[in-house]
Scaffold this active site. Structure first.
Site, PDB file in Angstrom:
ATOM      1  N   GLY A   1       0.781  -1.229   0.000  1.00 39.23           N
ATOM      2  CA  GLY A   1       0.000   0.000   0.000  1.00 39.23           C
ATOM      3  C   GLY A   1       0.812   1.277   0.000  1.00 39.23           C
ATOM      4  O   GLY A   1       0.318   2.323   0.368  1.00 39.23           O
TER       5      GLY A   1
ATOM      6  N   GLU B   1      15.353  -0.867  -5.285  1.00 40.62           N
ATOM      7  CA  GLU B   1      15.233  -1.138  -6.722  1.00 40.62           C
ATOM      8  C   GLU B   1      15.551   0.129  -7.497  1.00 40.62           C
ATOM      9  O   GLU B   1      15.294   1.233  -7.015  1.00 40.62           O
ATOM     10  CB  GLU B   1      13.788  -1.550  -7.071  1.00 40.62           C
ATOM     11  CG  GLU B   1      13.524  -3.015  -6.901  1.00 40.62           C
ATOM     12  CD  GLU B   1      12.092  -3.402  -7.288  1.00 40.62           C
ATOM     13  OE1 GLU B   1      11.876  -4.586  -7.510  1.00 40.62           O
ATOM     14  OE2 GLU B   1      11.217  -2.529  -7.367  1.00 40.62           O
TER      15      GLU B   1
ATOM     16  N   LYS C   1      -2.364   4.970  -4.701  1.00 40.25           N
ATOM     17  CA  LYS C   1      -3.232   5.211  -5.847  1.00 40.25           C
ATOM     18  C   LYS C   1      -4.393   6.123  -5.485  1.00 40.25           C
ATOM     19  O   LYS C   1      -4.938   6.043  -4.392  1.00 40.25           O
ATOM     20  CB  LYS C   1      -3.780   3.875  -6.347  1.00 40.25           C
ATOM     21  CG  LYS C   1      -2.678   2.914  -6.779  1.00 40.25           C
ATOM     22  CD  LYS C   1      -3.176   1.486  -6.854  1.00 40.25           C
ATOM     23  CE  LYS C   1      -2.010   0.538  -7.120  1.00 40.25           C
ATOM     24  NZ  LYS C   1      -2.433  -0.877  -6.993  1.00 40.25           N
TER      25      LYS C   1
ATOM     26  N   ARG D   1      -4.670 -10.991  -3.182  1.00 41.63           N
ATOM     27  CA  ARG D   1      -5.968 -10.677  -2.562  1.00 41.63           C
ATOM     28  C   ARG D   1      -6.801  -9.886  -3.555  1.00 41.63           C
ATOM     29  O   ARG D   1      -6.335  -9.551  -4.639  1.00 41.63           O
ATOM     30  CB  ARG D   1      -5.729  -9.797  -1.340  1.00 41.63           C
ATOM     31  CG  ARG D   1      -4.868  -8.588  -1.712  1.00 41.63           C
ATOM     32  CD  ARG D   1      -4.865  -7.514  -0.682  1.00 41.63           C
ATOM     33  NE  ARG D   1      -3.780  -6.568  -0.845  1.00 41.63           N
ATOM     34  CZ  ARG D   1      -3.774  -5.537  -1.668  1.00 41.63           C
ATOM     35  NH1 ARG D   1      -4.794  -5.313  -2.460  1.00 41.63           N
ATOM     36  NH2 ARG D   1      -2.745  -4.708  -1.733  1.00 41.63           N
TER      37      ARG D   1
ATOM     38  N   VAL E   1      -8.259  -3.006  -4.048  1.00 40.13           N
ATOM     39  CA  VAL E   1      -9.177  -1.873  -3.851  1.00 40.13           C
ATOM     40  C   VAL E   1      -9.899  -1.542  -5.164  1.00 40.13           C
ATOM     41  O   VAL E   1     -11.119  -1.389  -5.199  1.00 40.13           O
ATOM     42  CB  VAL E   1      -8.408  -0.621  -3.358  1.00 40.13           C
ATOM     43  CG1 VAL E   1      -9.345   0.578  -3.248  1.00 40.13           C
ATOM     44  CG2 VAL E   1      -7.719  -0.879  -2.034  1.00 40.13           C
TER      45      VAL E   1
END
Lengths: 454, 70
Positions: A168, A208, A245, A301, A304
């Site tokens: 998240g 990264e 997001k 999962r 959203v």
């Protein structure tokens, strides 16, 4: 028959996603059981469930994240299955195992698949082995600052620093030099210790290479019993603030049909590599100029922003999750059509995006053809500081992107929220922004909008 | 003398300074947490922390006094 295998489903979550899962559970003739904290007693999901159990105080560690309390509520109410939603315990493999060990159906992938993907370092290495492109980065957990500095020297600045176990966007930041890396490392290590339920072995951080003008595009997959994995199209999630997001759309306006085909095929390989069952999302970073992509992470999962996929495919992803978990092998043919956009309505100020909880004095949702609102609140409810700021997801669907944008403008203008601060003015602003309306945007869009108005 | 007040409802996650500490403009006084976001509260002046009105774990409301810098 779902009513025989699942019977009653406990939803181990809150707010809009609990409410959305309850809707499908009830439509399928199953019993919906909610669990809630003291702070959430008045929310619609508690009222709309067939049964609701108070499991603890507002602090999520003592309620929504407390495995023992959730399992006890399931036993007490005779639940036969548990749906974790997203966040909280959704990607906690130990919880999934405990559900299965208690003789209940876990509505999600096998705990082994959660483990493999939950550690982002492991996931990266696994994907590389499966022939899926990954960004240059660390292959071992980075557990102290000196290791981080050494890794950054090898990768080259700027680097993205994130927690190996988190999600998240929390704890993620970009470092451009050694000083920045120290701050970023400390922030990630702190987040790792606080927000992941299972940070037992000390903070593990991952570095990264950071792609400056990237789009964030993800592929929805569904693993079926027997090992077949299907890709249900992509979502573009490049409108972000603080790496979280705000707006998502499908199809992505920034990838060619050839790139889409390659990404969907890679996402299927990712799913097959871990024997994935149920709904999952393969997140990628796309270099829009080069029309190339790298694997970012997999979310094991429901996401959203899943309504965007539901609107362009006509599927109910929660129903598919339930059917797959019950051992059914539903016929899934995804031929996306039209264009969908989701706006996350957050309780935050629309300029700096700082939290603005408060009591809702007025709440009036838009409705009509091509408009879907998944909300967690009604007028009179209080948005508390204990949980994330998502109040509702405003989704629009049109025959093409231009129509969806027009519907979006109208729906944003018609949505009334008074009381908490909210980002609807930001959504309206975005819908007039040339980068967004032309579709030629990247993950730096929101920062550029704010740099201009500051 | 400068009063530092809360900009939003939040939990006090970490108290960084104590009464009597000398602080400079931009130093972090306390770190709040609201809606899964950390919000550092900074000194806007050089001075000494004359009063500190919050403790870790407190829930504070918008406008509540956090500290006084003299």
């Amino acid at each position: 028959m779902l009513t025989e295998t699942l019977g009653s489903v406990l939803i181990a979550n809150r707010g809009e996603i609990a409410r959305r899962i309850i809707r499908t559970v009830k439509r399928l003739g199953l019993r919906a059981i909610a669990v809630h904290s003291e702070a959430d007693a008045d929310l619609p999901f508690v009222r709309e469930a067939d049964e609701a159990v108070l499991i603890g105080p507002a602090n999520p560690a003592q309620s929504y994240l407390d495995v023992a309390k959730v399992l006890e509520a399931a036993r007490a109410t005779g639940a036969r299955a548990i749906h974790p939603g997203y966040g909280f315990l959704a990607e906690n493999a130990a919880f999934a195992r405990a559900v299965i060990d208690a003789g209940m159906v876990w509505i999600g992938p096998a705990p082994e698949a959660i483990d493999k993907m939950g550690d982002k370092i492991n996931a990266r290495n696994l994907m590389e082995a499966a022939g899926v492109p990954v960004a240059a980065g660390t292959r071992e957990p980075v557990t102290d600052l000196s290791l981080a500095l050494k890794a950054a020297e090898n990768i080259g600045y700027p680097v993205m620093v994130k927690t190996a176990g988190g999600g998240g966007g929390i704890g993620m930041s970009v470092a451009h030099d050694d000083d920045g890396l120290q701050k970023a490392y400390e922030q990630a290590a702190r987040a790792a210790a606080r927000f992941s339920g299972d940070a037992l072995d000390g903070p593990a951080v991952l570095l990264e290479r950071y792609i400056e003008r990237a789009r964030h595009v993800e592929v929805q997959i569904l693993g079926l019993p027997g090992g077949r994995v299907v890709a249900l199209g992509e979502r573009d999630c490049s409108v972000q603030r603080r790496h979280q997001k705000v707006v998502e759309e499908s199809p992505s306006p920034g990838i060619s049909p050839e790139l889409r085909e390659r990404m969907l095929a890679a996402a299927v390989r990712v799913g097959e590599a871990v024997g994935y069952l149920g709904a999952g999302t393969v997140e990628c970073l796309v270099d829009a100029d080069k029309q190339d992509f790298v694997f970012l992470e997999m979310n094991t999962r429901l996401q959203v922003e899943h309504p965007v996929t539901e609107l362009v495919t006509g599927l109910d992803l929660v129903e598919l999750q339930l059917r797959v978990a019950a051992g059914e092998s539903p016929e899934v043919r995804a031929e996306p059509s039209g264009h969908a956009i989701e706006f996350r309505v957050y309780a935050e100020d629309p300029k700096r995006f700082f939290p603005g909880p408060g009591t809702i004095t007025a709440w009036d949702e838009p409705s009509g053809d091509g408009v879907r609102v998944d909300s967690g609140y009604v007028a009179g409810n209080t948005v508390t500081p204990f949980y994330d700021p998502l109040m509702a997801k405003l989704c629009v669907y049109g025959s093409d992107r231009a129509e969806a944008l027009e519907l979006g403008r109208k729906a944003v203008a018609e949505f009334t929220v008074e009381g908490p601060k909210n980002n609807l003015p930001f959504c309206a602003e975005l819908l007039e922004n040339a980068e967004f309306t032309t579709g030629d945007y990247d993950t730096g869009l929101v920062a550029r909008m704010r740099a201009r108005t500051a | 003398m400068a009063e530092v007040r809360a900009e939003m409802v939040a939990n006090v996650w970490k108290v960084v300074v104590k009464e009597g500490d000398t602080v400079s403009d931009g130093d972090t006084l306390v770190i709040l947490e609201s809606m899964k976001m950390e919000i550092p509260v900074l000194a806007e002046d050089d001075g000494v922390v004359a009063q500190l009105k919050v403790a870790e774990g407190d829930v504070i409301q918008e406008g509540d006094l956090i500290a006084v810098i003299e």
